[in-house]
Design a protein around this motif. Sequence first.
Motif, PDB file in Angstrom:
ATOM      1  N   ALA A   1       0.837  -1.204   0.000  1.00  0.00           N
ATOM      2  CA  ALA A   1       0.000   0.000   0.000  1.00  0.00           C
ATOM      3  C   ALA A   1       0.868   1.249   0.000  1.00  0.00           C
ATOM      4  O   ALA A   1       0.549   2.239  -0.667  1.00  0.00           O
ATOM      5  N   THR A   2       1.974   1.207   0.719  1.00  0.00           N
ATOM      6  CA  THR A   2       2.901   2.342   0.750  1.00  0.00           C
ATOM      7  C   THR A   2       3.508   2.564  -0.632  1.00  0.00           C
ATOM      8  O   THR A   2       3.644   3.706  -1.079  1.00  0.00           O
ATOM      9  N   ILE A   3       3.831   1.470  -1.309  1.00  0.00           N
ATOM     10  CA  ILE A   3       4.364   1.591  -2.671  1.00  0.00           C
ATOM     11  C   ILE A   3       3.328   2.255  -3.575  1.00  0.00           C
ATOM     12  O   ILE A   3       3.653   3.158  -4.353  1.00  0.00           O
ATOM     13  N   LEU A   4       2.075   1.817  -3.471  1.00  0.00           N
ATOM     14  CA  LEU A   4       1.004   2.434  -4.263  1.00  0.00           C
ATOM     15  C   LEU A   4       0.855   3.908  -3.925  1.00  0.00           C
ATOM     16  O   LEU A   4       0.760   4.751  -4.821  1.00  0.00           O
ATOM     17  N   ALA A   5       0.815   4.219  -2.642  1.00  0.00           N
ATOM     18  CA  ALA A   5       0.629   5.606  -2.211  1.00  0.00           C
ATOM     19  C   ALA A   5       1.763   6.483  -2.734  1.00  0.00           C
ATOM     20  O   ALA A   5       1.523   7.581  -3.246  1.00  0.00           O
ATOM     21  N   ASN A   6       2.993   6.003  -2.618  1.00  0.00           N
ATOM     22  CA  ASN A   6       4.131   6.785  -3.093  1.00  0.00           C
ATOM     23  C   ASN A   6       4.114   6.917  -4.617  1.00  0.00           C
ATOM     24  O   ASN A   6       4.406   7.973  -5.159  1.00  0.00           O
ATOM     25  N   GLY A   7       3.754   5.829  -5.295  1.00  0.00           N
ATOM     26  CA  GLY A   7       3.737   5.848  -6.754  1.00  0.00           C
ATOM     27  C   GLY A   7       2.640   6.730  -7.328  1.00  0.00           C
ATOM     28  O   GLY A   7       2.804   7.310  -8.402  1.00  0.00           O
ATOM     29  N   LEU A   8       1.528   6.839  -6.619  1.00  0.00           N
ATOM     30  CA  LEU A   8       0.397   7.622  -7.117  1.00  0.00           C
ATOM     31  C   LEU A   8       0.326   9.020  -6.500  1.00  0.00           C
ATOM     32  O   LEU A   8      -0.544   9.804  -6.888  1.00  0.00           O
ATOM     33  N   ASN A   9       1.220   9.322  -5.597  1.00  0.00           N
ATOM     34  CA  ASN A   9       1.246  10.638  -4.966  1.00  0.00           C
ATOM     35  C   ASN A   9       1.423  11.716  -6.028  1.00  0.00           C
ATOM     36  O   ASN A   9       2.319  11.644  -6.855  1.00  0.00           O
ATOM     37  N   GLY A  10       0.529  12.674  -6.033  1.00  0.00           N
ATOM     38  CA  GLY A  10       0.602  13.765  -6.996  1.00  0.00           C
ATOM     39  C   GLY A  10      -0.156  13.502  -8.285  1.00  0.00           C
ATOM     40  O   GLY A  10      -0.245  14.389  -9.133  1.00  0.00           O
ATOM     41  N   CYS A  11      -0.681  12.297  -8.444  1.00  0.00           N
ATOM     42  CA  CYS A  11      -1.460  11.981  -9.647  1.00  0.00           C
ATOM     43  C   CYS A  11      -2.839  12.615  -9.558  1.00  0.00           C
ATOM     44  O   CYS A  11      -3.370  12.826  -8.473  1.00  0.00           O
ATOM     45  N   THR A  12      -3.409  12.872 -10.695  1.00  0.00           N
ATOM     46  CA  THR A  12      -4.778  13.377 -10.740  1.00  0.00           C
ATOM     47  C   THR A  12      -5.733  12.219 -10.464  1.00  0.00           C
ATOM     48  O   THR A  12      -5.362  11.053 -10.650  1.00  0.00           O
ATOM     49  N   PRO A  13      -6.954  12.530 -10.066  1.00  0.00           N
ATOM     50  CA  PRO A  13      -7.935  11.442  -9.890  1.00  0.00           C
ATOM     51  C   PRO A  13      -8.102  10.611 -11.170  1.00  0.00           C
ATOM     52  O   PRO A  13      -8.211   9.392 -11.106  1.00  0.00           O
ATOM     53  N   GLU A  14      -8.087  11.264 -12.322  1.00  0.00           N
ATOM     54  CA  GLU A  14      -8.218  10.555 -13.590  1.00  0.00           C
ATOM     55  C   GLU A  14      -7.075   9.559 -13.794  1.00  0.00           C
ATOM     56  O   GLU A  14      -7.290   8.452 -14.289  1.00  0.00           O
ATOM     57  N   GLU A  15      -5.865   9.975 -13.439  1.00  0.00           N
ATOM     58  CA  GLU A  15      -4.711   9.082 -13.581  1.00  0.00           C
ATOM     59  C   GLU A  15      -4.835   7.877 -12.650  1.00  0.00           C
ATOM     60  O   GLU A  15      -4.512   6.748 -13.043  1.00  0.00           O
ATOM     61  N   ILE A  16      -5.302   8.113 -11.428  1.00  0.00           N
ATOM     62  CA  ILE A  16      -5.469   7.014 -10.473  1.00  0.00           C
ATOM     63  C   ILE A  16      -6.517   6.031 -10.981  1.00  0.00           C
ATOM     64  O   ILE A  16      -6.308   4.816 -10.957  1.00  0.00           O
ATOM     65  N   ILE A  17      -7.615   6.554 -11.478  1.00  0.00           N
ATOM     66  CA  ILE A  17      -8.699   5.704 -11.992  1.00  0.00           C
ATOM     67  C   ILE A  17      -8.213   4.854 -13.163  1.00  0.00           C
ATOM     68  O   ILE A  17      -8.650   3.719 -13.348  1.00  0.00           O
ATOM     69  N   SER A  18      -7.284   5.381 -13.946  1.00  0.00           N
ATOM     70  CA  SER A  18      -6.832   4.679 -15.151  1.00  0.00           C
ATOM     71  C   SER A  18      -5.788   3.593 -14.882  1.00  0.00           C
ATOM     72  O   SER A  18      -5.430   2.854 -15.804  1.00  0.00           O
ATOM     73  N   VAL A  19      -5.312   3.448 -13.656  1.00  0.00           N
ATOM     74  CA  VAL A  19      -4.319   2.411 -13.348  1.00  0.00           C
ATOM     75  C   VAL A  19      -4.999   1.043 -13.485  1.00  0.00           C
ATOM     76  O   VAL A  19      -5.992   0.767 -12.824  1.00  0.00           O
ATOM     77  N   PRO A  20      -4.470   0.179 -14.358  1.00  0.00           N
ATOM     78  CA  PRO A  20      -5.095  -1.137 -14.510  1.00  0.00           C
ATOM     79  C   PRO A  20      -4.868  -2.004 -13.264  1.00  0.00           C
ATOM     80  O   PRO A  20      -3.830  -1.897 -12.605  1.00  0.00           O
ATOM     81  N   ALA A  21      -5.837  -2.837 -12.950  1.00  0.00           N
ATOM     82  CA  ALA A  21      -5.747  -3.685 -11.762  1.00  0.00           C
ATOM     83  C   ALA A  21      -4.564  -4.645 -11.831  1.00  0.00           C
ATOM     84  O   ALA A  21      -4.045  -5.059 -10.800  1.00  0.00           O
ATOM     85  N   ASP A  22      -4.108  -4.969 -13.025  1.00  0.00           N
ATOM     86  CA  ASP A  22      -2.984  -5.901 -13.166  1.00  0.00           C
ATOM     87  C   ASP A  22      -1.671  -5.198 -13.511  1.00  0.00           C
ATOM     88  O   ASP A  22      -0.780  -5.794 -14.107  1.00  0.00           O
ATOM     89  N   PHE A  23      -1.548  -3.953 -13.102  1.00  0.00           N
ATOM     90  CA  PHE A  23      -0.357  -3.177 -13.455  1.00  0.00           C
ATOM     91  C   PHE A  23       0.935  -3.806 -12.951  1.00  0.00           C
ATOM     92  O   PHE A  23       2.009  -3.541 -13.467  1.00  0.00           O
ATOM     93  N   TYR A  24       0.849  -4.669 -11.962  1.00  0.00           N
ATOM     94  CA  TYR A  24       2.035  -5.279 -11.351  1.00  0.00           C
ATOM     95  C   TYR A  24       2.570  -6.473 -12.156  1.00  0.00           C
ATOM     96  O   TYR A  24       3.670  -6.950 -11.894  1.00  0.00           O
ATOM     97  N   LEU A  25       1.813  -6.950 -13.140  1.00  0.00           N
ATOM     98  CA  LEU A  25       2.248  -8.131 -13.892  1.00  0.00           C
ATOM     99  C   LEU A  25       3.589  -7.939 -14.612  1.00  0.00           C
ATOM    100  O   LEU A  25       4.423  -8.842 -14.573  1.00  0.00           O
ATOM    101  N   PRO A  26       3.840  -6.793 -15.271  1.00  0.00           N
ATOM    102  CA  PRO A  26       5.151  -6.633 -15.920  1.00  0.00           C
ATOM    103  C   PRO A  26       6.319  -6.700 -14.934  1.00  0.00           C
ATOM    104  O   PRO A  26       7.425  -7.066 -15.315  1.00  0.00           O
TER     105      PRO A  26
END
Length: 66
Positions: A8-33
């Motif tokens: 959760a900390t990794i997510l919070a740090n990675g998305l810190n400063g993102c717009t709501p639209e950017e957060i919404i657009s993160v795919p649920a499987d973004f960690y697969l790569p």
Amino acid sequence: SPTVRGLATILANGLNGCTPEEIISVPADFYLPMKLDEAVSGQRLNGFNGVLAHMKHVAVTMLVKK
């Protein structure tokens, strides 16, 4: 659980400063790569996805209140 909190900390740090639209657009499987699914149990990934889903819910709420 400590691992989900860490993820959760990794997510919070990675998305810190993102717009709501950017957060919404993160795919649920973004960690697969990153092959995170090979290093973390399915249960932990479910918790991780739950945190992301909550963040997306908050982002949607922010957009609705605009």
